[in-house]
Design a protein around this motif. Structure first.
Motif: not given
Ligand SMILES: Cc1cc2nc3c(=O)[nH]c(=O)nc-3n(C[C@H](O)[C@H](O)[C@H](O)COP(=O)(O)O)c2cc1C
Length: 302
Positions: A123-133
């Motif tokens: 899988a590939k992800m970013r750190l989050g959508y709005e924030d990294k919580s």
């Protein structure tokens, strides 16, 4: 571009752009259109496998489409939880799913359970959508679902493609799961690569735009004796550029040829000032043959 970059060498693996999966089983022609490499005996280039990436939020459909991709010759499946595009996010695909780690989990698990155990599912992800919580929670969800490894693009969706990439967050993620993590974001030269490895604590790095802007980047990283000096590497690039033009002419509708060439020249300009000069020369030209004439005159004949 994949064909060209595979030839310049240096990579261990490549991944396709995403294939968007809704609630239906996509026909083979869609896979073949987006991943023409599936039509040859081996989906990849020499010893570089080409992993097929899927994007969607319907676990069952993702699983069925993953099986289809494998039937058609994909060597492995990657799943996209990073795409920031509005149209994609609107239909519950890509980075928006990072708001719902349980959905990310269910998607990865469905694919993992469906495909043979010897096939890698990643899988590939970013750190989050709005924030990294939810960054760690998403990474743990991906691990719990049985992913073979995880690639992390070290920015949130809201951060888009704006520097910096937060490589230190990749280290946090890496230290909270046991599967291998591949670091991604803002690697433009071999020095970035080594700093990214150090900060992210990862042994593997994925490069995106940096490789398109400097097609020798992976090679320069692998082999530190490979030329890095701009003029010397520009000379080495010339035959690849002519090859790219010929490939584009052979595969793409004539009216789109000039756009493709300009698009790449613009990206090359981030690394090579020589590409900017060439771009300016063809900027107003829309005729594919005349674009070719300029390239041949400036880059040498094929
Ligand atoms: C035009 C464009 C298209 C992209 N398409 C995909 C994609 O289909 N799948 C994916 O995982 N990442 C995609 N990405 C993101 C890159 O793979 C990468 O994560 C991002 O550009 C950060 O890495 P970089 O700084 O090395 O470019 C895309 C990026 C760009 C600019």
């Amino acid at each position: 571009m994949r064909r060209l970059l595979a030839k310049t060498g240096g990579a261990d693996q490549m991944v396709t752009e995403f294939i968007r999966v809704n609630d239906t089983l996509l026909p083979p022609k869609i896979f073949h259109k987006l991943v023409p490499e599936l039509e040859s005996d081996y989906c990849g280039y020499g010893d570089i496998p080409l992993v097929v990436q899927l994007l969607g939020s319907d676990p069952e459909s993702l699983a069925n489409n993953a099986l289809r991709a494998l039937e058609l010759g994909a060597p492995a499946i990657d799943m996209n939880f990073g795409c920031p595009a509005k149209t994609v996010n609107k239909s519950r695909g890509g980075s928006i799913l990072l708001k719902e780690p349980e959905v990310v989990h269910d998607c990865v698990k469905a694919v993992r359970d469906a495909v043979p155990a010897n096939i890698q599912v990643s899988a590939k992800m970013r750190l989050g959508y709005e924030d990294k919580s939810l960054a760690i929670e998403n990474a743990q969800a991906i691990e719990a679902a049985g992913a073979s490894y995880l690639t992390v693009h070290a920015r949130t969706k809201v951060e888009g493609y704006k520097p910096p990439a937060h490589w230190e967050w990749i280290a946090k993620i890496k230290n909270s799961i046991d599967i291998p993590v591949i670091a991604n974001g803002e690697v433009w030269n071999p020095d970035d690569y080594w700093r990214c490895r150090e900060v992210s604590e990862c042994d593997d790095v994925m490069i995106g735009r940096g490789w398109v802007a400097n097609p020798f980047l992976a090679r320069q990283i692998k082999d530190e004796t490979f030329p890095r000096e701009l003029e010397e590497s520009w000379q080495l690039l010339k035959p690849y550029m002519l090859g790219f033009y010929n490939d584009v002419i052979a595969h793409i509708e004539e009216r789109h040829v000039h756009g493709r060439i300009k698009q790449w020249l613009q990206m090359l300009s981030w690394h090579y000032p020589q590409a900017k000069i060439l771009f300016d020369e063809i900027r107003t030209e829309r005729n594919a043959q005349r674009v070719g004439d300029v390239l041949k005159a400036r880059l040498g004949s094929v």
